[in-house]
Design a protein around this motif. Structure first.
Motif, PDB file in Angstrom:
ATOM      1  N   CYS A 284       1.040  -1.159  -0.099  1.00 31.32           N
ATOM      2  CA  CYS A 284      -0.083   0.154   0.108  1.00 31.32           C
ATOM      3  C   CYS A 284       0.911   1.296  -0.024  1.00 31.32           C
ATOM      4  O   CYS A 284       1.994   1.243   0.794  1.00 31.32           O
ATOM      5  CB  CYS A 284      -0.849   0.232   1.229  1.00 31.32           C
ATOM      6  SG  CYS A 284      -1.936   1.683   1.306  1.00 31.32           S
ATOM      7  N   CYS A 286       0.012   4.329   0.605  1.00 39.46           N
ATOM      8  CA  CYS A 286      -0.715   5.598   1.558  1.00 39.46           C
ATOM      9  C   CYS A 286       0.386   5.861   2.248  1.00 39.46           C
ATOM     10  O   CYS A 286       1.561   5.519   2.423  1.00 39.46           O
ATOM     11  CB  CYS A 286      -1.926   5.193   2.135  1.00 39.46           C
ATOM     12  SG  CYS A 286      -1.575   4.260   3.748  1.00 39.46           S
ATOM     13  N   CYS A 289       1.420   3.653   5.256  1.00 40.42           N
ATOM     14  CA  CYS A 289       2.007   2.354   4.971  1.00 40.42           C
ATOM     15  C   CYS A 289       3.332   2.559   4.327  1.00 40.42           C
ATOM     16  O   CYS A 289       4.168   1.731   4.480  1.00 40.42           O
ATOM     17  CB  CYS A 289       1.026   1.270   4.028  1.00 40.42           C
ATOM     18  SG  CYS A 289      -0.612   0.857   4.828  1.00 40.42           S
ATOM     19  N   HIS A 308      -4.550   4.231   7.947  1.00 35.36           N
ATOM     20  CA  HIS A 308      -4.434   3.502   6.542  1.00 35.36           C
ATOM     21  C   HIS A 308      -5.658   3.818   5.843  1.00 35.36           C
ATOM     22  O   HIS A 308      -5.926   4.173   4.742  1.00 35.36           O
ATOM     23  CB  HIS A 308      -3.870   2.080   6.623  1.00 35.36           C
ATOM     24  CG  HIS A 308      -4.427   1.274   5.436  1.00 35.36           C
ATOM     25  ND1 HIS A 308      -3.692   1.359   4.213  1.00 35.36           N
ATOM     26  CD2 HIS A 308      -5.482   0.511   5.306  1.00 35.36           C
ATOM     27  CE1 HIS A 308      -4.308   0.550   3.456  1.00 35.36           C
ATOM     28  NE2 HIS A 308      -5.269  -0.371   4.063  1.00 35.36           N
ATOM     29  N   VAL A 312      -6.639   5.599   2.683  1.00 36.73           N
ATOM     30  CA  VAL A 312      -6.989   5.025   1.050  1.00 36.73           C
ATOM     31  C   VAL A 312      -8.255   5.586   0.703  1.00 36.73           C
ATOM     32  O   VAL A 312      -8.621   5.935  -0.542  1.00 36.73           O
ATOM     33  CB  VAL A 312      -7.239   3.649   1.575  1.00 36.73           C
ATOM     34  CG1 VAL A 312      -7.741   2.716   0.217  1.00 36.73           C
ATOM     35  CG2 VAL A 312      -5.844   2.934   1.646  1.00 36.73           C
TER      36      VAL A 312
HETATM   37 ZN    ZN Z   1      -1.856   1.925   3.480  1.00 36.94          ZN
END
Ligand code: ZN
Length: 363
Positions: A284, A286, A289, A308, A312
Motif C-alpha cells: 500500500c 498510502c 503504509c 491507512h 485510502v
Molecule cells: Zn496504507
C-alpha cells in the motif's frame, strides 16, 4: 472554508449568517466517525484528510468540547446516536434543547439533531424529526436513522416528499445487520432520493459506499472508524453475550474492500509462493503504509490501521468525481478480484455493494 472552529474561538467574528456558511463548508467532505470513548485516540485520523470528525455517542459533546479548540482547521460534528442500541429512542421523542444549544456553543460545522429511530412505515416518527428540526433553526441538520424499507419504491417517494416539504437538510443513518447498501433496491432508492431531494442529503455511519453516495450528489459522508459505526445494527442483533474481540478490517486499496486483516495476511502468504508475484497488489502506498506489505495490519496499532483506512478512502474520494468515475473504480476493483482468482487461486468474493452500485444493464 477552513478554520471555522478557530473563528468560533473568537466571539467577535460570529456573524448571523454563520449557520449557512458553516453548513456549506461540509460540501463534498469525507468525514471520519469515531466513538466518543476513542475520540482522543483517533482525533489525528479525523484531521488527516482534512475532512473532519464526527464524535459519536451519549458523551460525544463532552469529548468534542475537550478537543475541538485544539484542532481549529477541522470541522467537528457530534452525533448522539440515541437511535441505536437495545433501548433506542423512537423518532417521536422530543429533542433535548440543550444538546442543540451546546453544539452551537461548540460551533460544530452543523448542528445534528439527537433523533430517535424511524422504523418501517413509521411516518409519524419521520415527520416528528423533520418538524422539530425545522423549528430548531437554519443551522440544524435532521439525523434520520431509517429502517431500510424507507429506500424502497413507494416509501422513498414519501421520504422525498417529506424532506422537500419540510425543507430541512438531512443526514441518513441506514439500518442493516451487515451492509445497508448491498442491494440494488437500496442503492437505487438512495440514488433516486439524491436526485430528487431539494435539500442537502448526507450519510452518517457509512463505509466505502459513502464515496459513491457523494459521487451521486450526497452533500457529505461520515465513514465509521469501527465496523460498529459503519452502519446501524438492528435492535436485538447485539450478538452473543460474550462476543469475541471485534475483528480488524483494513481496506485493500486495489480491491476497494474492507477485509479482515488475517485474511489479507493469508492471501499474501499464498501469493508469495507464486512465481509471477505482482507485488503492487500487496503493498500500500498510502502515507501511513509507505509501500509496506499489507500483512503488517495483523500486528499494527489500531491508530495505524485507521490512518491507512482513511488515507485510502481519501485517495478514492479524490479520484471519484461523479457516477462514471465511481463505476469505473468499482469495475477496476472487480477486475483485480478476477486477477486474484486467476493468479493466486484466491476465491475472494467481491462485496455485494459493488454490483449493487453498477447499473444492471452495464454489468
Ligand atoms: Zn496504507
Amino acid at each position: 472554508m477552513e478554520g471555522q472552529i478557530a473563528m468560533g474561538a473568537t466571539d467577535a467574528r460570529r456573524q448571523p449568517d454563520d449557520g449557512d456558511r458553516r453548513r456549506s463548508d461540509l460540501t463534498n467532505r469525507l468525514l471520519v466517525q469515531v466513538p466518543a470513548a476513542q475520540a482522543d485516540d483517533f482525533w489525528s485520523v479525523g484531521d488527516q484528510g482534512g475532512g473532519g470528525i464526527v464524535v459519536s455517542g451519549a458523551r460525544a459533546l463532552f469529548a468534542a468540547f475537550g478537543r475541538a479548540r485544539e484542532m481549529p482547521a477541522q470541522p467537528v460534528l457530534v452525533d448522539r446516536r440515541r437511535y441505536s442500541g437495545g433501548n433506542r429512542a423512537s423518532g417521536t421523542a422530543r429533542f433535548d434543547p440543550s444538546w442543540i444549544e451546546q453544539q452551537r456553543d461548540l460551533r460544530t460545522a452543523v448542528v445534528l439533531t439527537d433523533s430517535g429511530y424511524v422504523g418501517q412505515g413509521d411516518q409519524k416518527a419521520l415527520t416528528s424529526i423533520l418538524e422539530q428540526a425545522g423549528r430548531a433553526g437554519d443551522d440544524v441538520c435532521a439525523v434520520l436513522p431509517l429502517h431500510l424499507s424507507w429506500l424502497a419504491d413507494r416509501r422513498v417517494e414519501l421520504l422525498i416528499g417529506e424532506l422537500n416539504q419540510h425543507e430541512v437538510p438531512a443526514a441518513l443513518v441506514l439500518e442493516h445487520r451487515k451492509d445497508p447498501l448491498a442491494t440494488q433496491y437500496a442503492v437505487n432508492g438512495l440514488k433516486h432520493l439524491l436526485d430528487e431531494a431539494q435539500v442537502p442529503v448526507s450519510l452518517l455511519s457509512t463505509d466505502i459506499s459513502g464515496v459513491g453516495a457523494m459521487a451521486h450528489g450526497a452533500a457529505w459522508a461520515a465513514v465509521g472508524i469501527t465496523s460498529a459505526l459503519r452502519h446501524l445494527y438492528p435492535a436485538g442483533n447485539a450478538g452473543p453475550p460474550f462476543p469475541p474481540p471485534p475483528a480488524r478490517y483494513a481496506i485493500v486499496p486495489k480491491l476497494m474492500t474492507f477485509m479482515n486483516v488475517e485474511r489479507i495476511a493469508e492471501g499474501w502468504a499464498r501469493a508469495q509462493c507464486n512465481e509471477d508475484l505482482i507485488e503492487d497488489l500487496w503493498r500500500c502506498d498510502c502515507v501511513e503504509c509507505g509501500y509496506r506489505t499489507m500483512d503488517r495490519f495483523v500486528t499494527c496499532t489500531g491508530l495505524s490501521l485507521a490512518a491507512h483506512n482513511i488515507g485510502v478512502l481519501d485517495d478514492l474520494h479524490q479520484k471519484v468525481t461523479g457516477p462514471a468515475s465511481w463505476e469505473r473504480a468499482i469495475k477496476d476493483a472487480l477486475d483485480i478480484y478476477g486477477l486474484m482468482q486467476d493468479e493466486y487461486r484466491l476465491t475472494w468474493r467481491p462485496p455485494e455493494f459493488m454490483n449493487a452500485w453498477l447499473p444492471r444493464f452495464r454489468r
